[in-house]
Design a protein around this motif. Sequence first.
Motif, PDB file in Angstrom:
ATOM      1  N   UNK A 102       0.522  -1.485   0.015  1.00  0.00           N
ATOM      2  CA  UNK A 102      -0.249   0.049  -0.198  1.00  0.00           C
ATOM      3  C   UNK A 102       0.693   0.990  -0.005  1.00  0.00           C
ATOM      4  N   UNK A 103       2.340   1.281   0.606  1.00  0.00           N
ATOM      5  CA  UNK A 103       3.349   2.015   0.749  1.00  0.00           C
ATOM      6  C   UNK A 103       3.230   2.477  -0.984  1.00  0.00           C
ATOM      7  N   UNK A 104       3.981   1.422  -1.673  1.00  0.00           N
ATOM      8  CA  UNK A 104       3.959   1.924  -2.641  1.00  0.00           C
ATOM      9  C   UNK A 104       2.515   1.997  -3.490  1.00  0.00           C
ATOM     10  N   UNK A 105       1.913   1.315  -3.779  1.00  0.00           N
ATOM     11  CA  UNK A 105       0.474   1.692  -3.820  1.00  0.00           C
ATOM     12  C   UNK A 105      -0.028   3.448  -4.186  1.00  0.00           C
ATOM     13  N   UNK A 106       0.413   4.037  -2.782  1.00  0.00           N
ATOM     14  CA  UNK A 106      -0.041   5.535  -2.356  1.00  0.00           C
ATOM     15  C   UNK A 106       0.845   6.293  -3.742  1.00  0.00           C
ATOM     16  N   UNK A 161       6.305  11.988   2.628  1.00  0.00           N
ATOM     17  CA  UNK A 161       5.251  11.161   2.470  1.00  0.00           C
ATOM     18  C   UNK A 161       4.775  10.393   4.032  1.00  0.00           C
ATOM     19  N   UNK A 162       4.311  10.274   4.175  1.00  0.00           N
ATOM     20  CA  UNK A 162       3.897   9.948   5.549  1.00  0.00           C
ATOM     21  C   UNK A 162       2.566   8.929   6.174  1.00  0.00           C
ATOM     22  N   UNK A 176      -2.794  -4.873  10.383  1.00  0.00           N
ATOM     23  CA  UNK A 176      -2.130  -4.962   9.123  1.00  0.00           C
ATOM     24  C   UNK A 176      -2.273  -4.877   7.461  1.00  0.00           C
ATOM     25  N   UNK A 177      -3.980  -5.443   7.739  1.00  0.00           N
ATOM     26  CA  UNK A 177      -4.808  -6.260   7.082  1.00  0.00           C
ATOM     27  C   UNK A 177      -5.026  -4.383   6.632  1.00  0.00           C
ATOM     28  N   UNK A 178      -5.897  -3.445   6.994  1.00  0.00           N
ATOM     29  CA  UNK A 178      -6.295  -2.781   7.003  1.00  0.00           C
ATOM     30  C   UNK A 178      -5.480  -1.394   6.187  1.00  0.00           C
ATOM     31  N   UNK A 179      -4.882  -1.370   6.333  1.00  0.00           N
ATOM     32  CA  UNK A 179      -4.010   0.195   5.867  1.00  0.00           C
ATOM     33  C   UNK A 179      -4.601  -0.150   4.472  1.00  0.00           C
ATOM     34  N   UNK A 180      -4.312   0.972   3.635  1.00  0.00           N
ATOM     35  CA  UNK A 180      -5.119   0.989   1.840  1.00  0.00           C
ATOM     36  C   UNK A 180      -4.184   2.271   1.864  1.00  0.00           C
ATOM     37  N   UNK A 206       0.910  12.991   1.168  1.00  0.00           N
ATOM     38  CA  UNK A 206       2.148  13.914   1.011  1.00  0.00           C
ATOM     39  C   UNK A 206       2.227  14.965   1.352  1.00  0.00           C
ATOM     40  N   UNK A 207       3.081  15.564   1.764  1.00  0.00           N
ATOM     41  CA  UNK A 207       3.430  17.113   2.578  1.00  0.00           C
ATOM     42  C   UNK A 207       4.518  17.359   2.580  1.00  0.00           C
ATOM     43  N   UNK A 208       4.916  18.097   3.364  1.00  0.00           N
ATOM     44  CA  UNK A 208       5.701  19.373   3.496  1.00  0.00           C
ATOM     45  C   UNK A 208       7.348  18.119   3.841  1.00  0.00           C
ATOM     46  N   UNK A 209       8.300  18.810   3.301  1.00  0.00           N
ATOM     47  CA  UNK A 209       9.530  17.419   3.855  1.00  0.00           C
ATOM     48  C   UNK A 209      10.378  17.424   4.967  1.00  0.00           C
ATOM     49  N   UNK A 210       9.921  17.092   6.177  1.00  0.00           N
ATOM     50  CA  UNK A 210      10.585  16.926   7.255  1.00  0.00           C
ATOM     51  C   UNK A 210      11.318  15.482   7.540  1.00  0.00           C
TER      52      UNK A 210
END
Length: 257
Positions: free
Chosen positions: A23-27, A170-171, A230-234, A240-244
């Motif tokens: 899901x992190x990649x899919x985003x 990416x947060x 684990x399974x509930x993340x989409x 995405x926001x300001x770089x921190x």
Amino acid sequence: MLSLLQTAERTTDTAPVNNYVYQRHAFAYYSAINYLGDNVIELGCGSGYGTQMLAPSCNWYVGLDKYIPQNRKASINTAFFKARFPHLYNIGDSTFDTVICFQVIEHIKKDRQLLNEAYRILKPGGRLLLTTPNRLMSLTRNPFHIREYTPDSIHQLIGSCFTSFDILGVYGKKIVREYYEANKRSVEKIVRWDLLHLQHRLPASLLKVPYSILNNINRAVVSHTDPALSAGIGPEDFYAGELQANCLDFFVIAEKR
């Protein structure tokens, strides 16, 4: 046993224990749709799952990787070819409107050369879309990565090739942060046995097999401990926001002038 040896560097949605990574990649892929031009090339397409997200939004998609995806779906506007990065010898100058490079550059020894090649094959006004992990948020050494970047070093790298660019962070929303903390606690239980700090002292080649086994065991443990987490993340649970300094990944949008 073979499943334990999978590096999980590029995963799919078929393995529930890897859902967070997928899901992190899919985003990133869904976010890229907003920046796509007509002709798109992806450097490091992996198994090709990103193609299904990108191809409907462009006229022509080309995927490059060390291996051609076996389960790719036939399409009139997609093609896949083998490539050994950083070289893109068979691609002409100013050919593509968009270059995608997601979770790849950390694997490439000559990272600046790969960026120069991406710049070369972009049309004027074309964009490079690139993601890579934030080293400051990595939980342990990944022997499959040549190096990871900090906010300062990724800025310096992109700036060495592009004069016009933006770097976002990416947060994760609440469920992602909870998973990250659960994963962090689990990793710490494993790493505490590394009394000699071998993960930082041994050559990467000697660490790849034990890292793959322990990494997949760890993900399975986290998934088993709290299956709903684990399974509930989409993909909607990332943004995405300001770089921190506490971002999970860097999301680079660079334009060829």
